[in-house]
Design a protein around this motif. Structure first.
Motif, PDB file in Angstrom:
ATOM      1  N   LYS A 131     -28.009 114.468   0.530  1.00  0.00           N
ATOM      2  CA  LYS A 131     -27.104 113.457   1.076  1.00  0.00           C
ATOM      3  C   LYS A 131     -26.331 112.729  -0.017  1.00  0.00           C
ATOM      4  O   LYS A 131     -25.627 111.755   0.241  1.00  0.00           O
ATOM      5  CB  LYS A 131     -27.887 112.449   1.914  1.00  0.00           C
ATOM      6  CG  LYS A 131     -28.541 113.061   3.139  1.00  0.00           C
ATOM      7  CD  LYS A 131     -29.271 112.012   3.963  1.00  0.00           C
ATOM      8  CE  LYS A 131     -29.900 112.637   5.207  1.00  0.00           C
ATOM      9  NZ  LYS A 131     -30.618 111.623   6.030  1.00  0.00           N
ATOM     10  N   GLY A 132     -26.479 113.197  -1.269  1.00  0.00           N
ATOM     11  CA  GLY A 132     -25.813 112.560  -2.386  1.00  0.00           C
ATOM     12  C   GLY A 132     -24.432 113.131  -2.631  1.00  0.00           C
ATOM     13  O   GLY A 132     -23.781 113.662  -1.728  1.00  0.00           O
ATOM     14  N   SER A 190     -21.547  98.354   0.007  1.00  0.00           N
ATOM     15  CA  SER A 190     -21.630  98.920   1.355  1.00  0.00           C
ATOM     16  C   SER A 190     -23.008  98.707   1.946  1.00  0.00           C
ATOM     17  O   SER A 190     -23.995  98.526   1.228  1.00  0.00           O
ATOM     18  CB  SER A 190     -21.308 100.423   1.346  1.00  0.00           C
ATOM     19  OG  SER A 190     -22.429 101.180   0.954  1.00  0.00           O
ATOM     20  N   SER A 239     -22.043 105.775  -4.028  1.00  0.00           N
ATOM     21  CA  SER A 239     -22.241 106.815  -5.043  1.00  0.00           C
ATOM     22  C   SER A 239     -20.966 107.624  -5.255  1.00  0.00           C
ATOM     23  O   SER A 239     -20.662 108.048  -6.379  1.00  0.00           O
ATOM     24  CB  SER A 239     -23.400 107.734  -4.641  1.00  0.00           C
ATOM     25  OG  SER A 239     -24.642 107.067  -4.786  1.00  0.00           O
ATOM     26  N   ASP A 262     -23.860 105.186   3.422  1.00  0.00           N
ATOM     27  CA  ASP A 262     -24.172 106.125   2.345  1.00  0.00           C
ATOM     28  C   ASP A 262     -23.483 107.465   2.599  1.00  0.00           C
ATOM     29  O   ASP A 262     -23.340 107.881   3.751  1.00  0.00           O
ATOM     30  CB  ASP A 262     -25.678 106.349   2.258  1.00  0.00           C
ATOM     31  CG  ASP A 262     -26.421 105.117   1.750  1.00  0.00           C
ATOM     32  OD1 ASP A 262     -25.770 104.232   1.175  1.00  0.00           O
ATOM     33  OD2 ASP A 262     -27.637 105.034   1.966  1.00  0.00           O
ATOM     34  N   PRO A 263     -23.061 108.157   1.522  1.00  0.00           N
ATOM     35  CA  PRO A 263     -23.204 107.795   0.102  1.00  0.00           C
ATOM     36  C   PRO A 263     -21.913 107.225  -0.495  1.00  0.00           C
ATOM     37  O   PRO A 263     -21.538 107.568  -1.602  1.00  0.00           O
ATOM     38  CB  PRO A 263     -23.540 109.136  -0.538  1.00  0.00           C
ATOM     39  CG  PRO A 263     -22.690 110.121   0.260  1.00  0.00           C
ATOM     40  CD  PRO A 263     -22.620 109.562   1.669  1.00  0.00           C
ATOM     41  N   ARG A 305     -25.721  98.448  -1.294  1.00  0.00           N
ATOM     42  CA  ARG A 305     -25.492  99.114  -2.579  1.00  0.00           C
ATOM     43  C   ARG A 305     -24.168  98.629  -3.156  1.00  0.00           C
ATOM     44  O   ARG A 305     -23.232  98.281  -2.420  1.00  0.00           O
ATOM     45  CB  ARG A 305     -25.498 100.617  -2.398  1.00  0.00           C
ATOM     46  CG  ARG A 305     -26.641 101.102  -1.494  1.00  0.00           C
ATOM     47  CD  ARG A 305     -26.913 102.566  -1.599  1.00  0.00           C
ATOM     48  NE  ARG A 305     -27.703 103.032  -0.479  1.00  0.00           N
ATOM     49  CZ  ARG A 305     -28.995 102.797  -0.303  1.00  0.00           C
ATOM     50  NH1 ARG A 305     -29.658 102.090  -1.204  1.00  0.00           N
ATOM     51  NH2 ARG A 305     -29.649 103.251   0.751  1.00  0.00           N
ATOM     52  N   TRP A 349     -28.603  97.619  -6.252  1.00  0.00           N
ATOM     53  CA  TRP A 349     -28.962  97.683  -4.840  1.00  0.00           C
ATOM     54  C   TRP A 349     -29.892  96.528  -4.497  1.00  0.00           C
ATOM     55  O   TRP A 349     -30.537  95.935  -5.362  1.00  0.00           O
ATOM     56  CB  TRP A 349     -29.656  99.006  -4.526  1.00  0.00           C
ATOM     57  CG  TRP A 349     -30.975  99.162  -5.223  1.00  0.00           C
ATOM     58  CD1 TRP A 349     -32.213  98.861  -4.751  1.00  0.00           C
ATOM     59  CD2 TRP A 349     -31.174  99.635  -6.569  1.00  0.00           C
ATOM     60  NE1 TRP A 349     -33.178  99.125  -5.691  1.00  0.00           N
ATOM     61  CE2 TRP A 349     -32.564  99.592  -6.824  1.00  0.00           C
ATOM     62  CE3 TRP A 349     -30.316 100.084  -7.572  1.00  0.00           C
ATOM     63  CZ2 TRP A 349     -33.103  99.988  -8.043  1.00  0.00           C
ATOM     64  CZ3 TRP A 349     -30.855 100.473  -8.785  1.00  0.00           C
ATOM     65  CH2 TRP A 349     -32.235 100.431  -9.008  1.00  0.00           C
ATOM     66  N   PRO A 364     -27.854 109.280  -3.517  1.00  0.00           N
ATOM     67  CA  PRO A 364     -27.114 108.437  -2.576  1.00  0.00           C
ATOM     68  C   PRO A 364     -27.624 107.008  -2.497  1.00  0.00           C
ATOM     69  O   PRO A 364     -26.919 106.137  -1.980  1.00  0.00           O
ATOM     70  CB  PRO A 364     -27.324 109.160  -1.237  1.00  0.00           C
ATOM     71  CG  PRO A 364     -28.667 109.822  -1.374  1.00  0.00           C
ATOM     72  CD  PRO A 364     -28.727 110.261  -2.813  1.00  0.00           C
ATOM     73  N   TRP A 365     -28.850 106.747  -2.971  1.00  0.00           N
ATOM     74  CA  TRP A 365     -29.423 105.410  -2.842  1.00  0.00           C
ATOM     75  C   TRP A 365     -29.144 104.521  -4.044  1.00  0.00           C
ATOM     76  O   TRP A 365     -28.714 103.383  -3.887  1.00  0.00           O
ATOM     77  CB  TRP A 365     -30.931 105.505  -2.639  1.00  0.00           C
ATOM     78  CG  TRP A 365     -31.343 106.079  -1.324  1.00  0.00           C
ATOM     79  CD1 TRP A 365     -30.528 106.474  -0.289  1.00  0.00           C
ATOM     80  CD2 TRP A 365     -32.682 106.332  -0.884  1.00  0.00           C
ATOM     81  NE1 TRP A 365     -31.268 106.957   0.751  1.00  0.00           N
ATOM     82  CE2 TRP A 365     -32.596 106.879   0.419  1.00  0.00           C
ATOM     83  CE3 TRP A 365     -33.933 106.164  -1.456  1.00  0.00           C
ATOM     84  CZ2 TRP A 365     -33.728 107.236   1.146  1.00  0.00           C
ATOM     85  CZ3 TRP A 365     -35.063 106.525  -0.730  1.00  0.00           C
ATOM     86  CH2 TRP A 365     -34.952 107.054   0.555  1.00  0.00           C
TER      87      TRP A 365
END
Length: 628
Positions: free
Chosen positions: A148-149, A590, A598, A594-595, A553, A544, A159-160
């Protein structure tokens, strides 16, 4: 091969680790049962499957299905006719689905990532510039799914929290975190992609880089060292590890005021009852194995740069050849009447956090300060305390950092969780009963019941011990450094919360950024330059926070922003906020998007400026394209 392809079943073909004579370990044909290895496995999937985007397992794409290999109970023709199904083999089947073949054209320029199940665990399969790579699928920092990145410039970004990993090697290239990803062997043969991985690597999902060991260990407390690191936070630990990773085999001493080995400090305010051993970044055995000496409860009181010597509070002296100063910061305290009463805390150590939780259960808590630390503490205590109140001088929480509109949206979330706010005021008195806090008196004349008070009103650099050292300090007590993290004194470096440094993508503006991620990056650059590698700090800031199960984030450096452009829905807490100064986007925050942060971090890291007009229209297709 014409027409759309639907739901597939693909076998896991796993030649043995040590194949018998004449049997290639890359062969697509399946081995006999006695060739199965308990240590490693090959996963085989058709190349056309690997290069197309994947629908959820069990949902067929439009068009006719095509039979593939199935367990013995199936009446369909097997794609691997020599495969002898066994109970062990049946557990290896995995459904993989594919979309229409039209996506092949897009893949000529559009990089893709997908998770692939190997039986013992998953890998991240990446196709970039026509090449396939297989890596660990979870970020070693907090376990985020890297699929998910963001895939860009030969690396995947978490992504986190923004950590970056090289897809060719699995190595950690940007922070936070300490470990890299496992890199698995990939081979293409006859339109099939083979991935080979060991059971241990699949289950561990992290890889510590190879490090040198100390060849000149000290005998007790020797009076000299090659590298002395003052401060055992992120900057200090990463500096020590980087030196070992780069082959440095002389003595390293890491000293800290804490009684604990280096630990995950950001968790203190997010999870106050976490025990010290749960926060540890590395176990004791790690420091022993790589010869990194840690002096706990060791306070440096003077630094003699002429003789390259430091003195500790207990009189112990230690010489050094290279010095890293990473002392961090000290929390500000209240200066009002009654400041000495019991049960008033700053959160500095695990003991502080644990004691606050213990005393707050079923009691009245007042948090002074609506910044990140104060709001995280307030959020965590709402389910444990009888009441939680927040006192803040500004009109809204996070106003200077996130702006008024975002601050109000977050404030509403807190109010919906029974947090009471007293804004545009401050504490004038702390009242006690039998020596323990009983009430907090505000300058607005309000009196708030309080059994526990947590103070989160900022911090100052912990650099008082350097005032007579000759090491440069600015008017606020910060240590100015250049791009290589060097101070004004040769051989002395500084990193972490206590420094100001030139931020490359903001025209080398001198800034102080007390972020966990930034401290990691600065520690590495300092270590590289101790070894004369001429590295420069170039990372994009990333931070974050987490409150009530929702994560916010942020990337960039938005200080002094003059406008905030909101996309999404603030009321639903699903939004992106672009912070601009003049015509340029300087930072992005945001929630539930996500993401996106990133993706923005990757754009900024590439050197590209984001213009205000690009985000004013609401069309974010330039950022939200899948996988790019």
């Amino acid at each position: 091969m014409g027409g759309a392809l639907g739901l597939r079943q693909l076998p896991i073909c796993a030649p043995a680790c040590r194949p018998s004579s004449g049997h290639s370990p890359w062969a697509a044909a399946s081995p006999s049962p006695n060739q199965w290895s308990s240590r490693s496995r090959w996963c085989c999937l058709r190349r056309s499957e690997a290069r197309r985007s994947c629908q959820p397992v069990g949902r067929a794409a439009p068009g006719p299905t095509r039979a593939m290999a199935r367990p013995a109970t199936s009446t369909r023709r097997s794609a691997c006719p020599r495969l002898t199904p066994t109970p062990a083999l049946r557990t290896a089947w995995r459904l993989l689905s594919a979309t229409s073949r039209t996506s092949r054209m897009a893949m000529l320029w559009f990089p893709r990532m997908r998770e692939v199940e190997l039986g013992w665990g998953k890998v991240l399969l990446v196709k970039d510039n026509g090449e396939f790579h297989a890596l660990g699928h979870k970020c070693p920092h907090y376990g985020a799914p890297l699929v998910k990145g963001v895939l860009s410039r030969g690396r995947v970004r978490c992504p986190w929290h923004g950590a970056c990993f090289n897809i060719s090697t699995g190595d950690l290239e940007d922070f936070p975190g300490l470990d890299s990803l496992h890199k698995f062997q990939v081979k293409i043969e006859k339109e099939k992609v083979y991935v080979r991985a060991s059971k241990q690597a699949l289950q561990l999902q992290r890889r510590t880089k190879v490090m040198a060991k100390c060849i000149s260990p000290s005998a007790g407390y020797s009076g000299s060292t090659n590298v002395l690191i003052v401060g055992a936070g992120a900057a200090g630990l990463v500096c020590a590890e980087t030196l070992r990773q780069e082959g440095f085999s002389d003595r390293i001493v890491l000293c800290t005021l804490d009684r604990h080995l280096p630990y995950d400090r950001p968790k203190l305010s997010k999870s106050l009852d976490t025990q010290p051993e749960q926060l540890a970044l590395r176990p004791k055995e790690f420091f022993r194995a790589y010869g990194i000496e840690v002096l706990t409860e060791a306070q440096v009181v003077t630094v003699d740069v002429r003789n390259k010597k430091v003195m500790f509070k207990d009189g112990f002296k230690l010489e050094y050849s290279k010095l890293l100063l990473a002392p961090g910061s000290s929390p500000k305290t209240l200066s009002c009447k009654g400041k000495e009463v019991e049960n008033v805390f700053t959160i500095r150590t695990p003991e502080d956090a644990n004691r606050v939780v213990r005393l707050a259960r079923g009691r009245n808590v007042v948090v002074v300060g609506a910044g990140f630390l104060g709001m995280e503490v307030a959020a965590y205590l709402t389910e444990k305390a009888h009441s939680v109140s927040v006192v803040e001088l500004e009109e809204t929480p996070f106003r200077r950092f996130l702006g008024e509109r975002v601050g109000r949206a977050l404030m509403k979330m807190f109010e919906n969780n029974r947090v009471k706010f007293y804004m545009q005021t401050e504490v004038s008195e702390l009242r006690a009963q039998e020596g323990k806090l009983k009430e907090v008196v505000l300058k607005s004349s309000k009196v708030v019941r309080a059994d526990v008070c947590v103070v989160g009103i900022g911090a100052v650099p912990a650099t008082g011990f350097l005032r007579q050292s000759g090491i440069g300090l600015d008017s606020r007590g910060f240590i100015p450094v250049n791009k290589m993290m060097q101070t004004n004194v040769p051989g002395v470096f500084a990193a972490g919360d206590a420094v100001t440094f030139p931020l490359a993508w903001r025209n080398n503006r001198k800034v102080n950024i007390p972020h966990w991620q930034m401290a990691h990056a600065q520690g590495r650059v300092a270590a590289q330059n101790m070894l004369a590698q001429e590295a420069e700090i170039s990372t994009v800031p990333y931070l974050w926070t987490a409150m009530f199960g929702k994560s916010l984030r942020y990337t960039g450096y938005g200080e002094g922003f003059d406008d905030v452009i909101i996309q999404g829905d603030l009321e639903e807490l699903k939004f992106v906020a672009f912070y601009t100064k003049g015509d340029e986007v300087t930072a992005v925050a945001s929630m539930n998007y996500d993401p996106i942060v990133s993706k923005v971090a990757e754009v900024l890291a590439s050197g590209r400026a984001i213009r205000k007009r690009e985000v004013e229209t609401g069309d974010m297709s330039w950022l939200t394209g899948k996988g790019s």
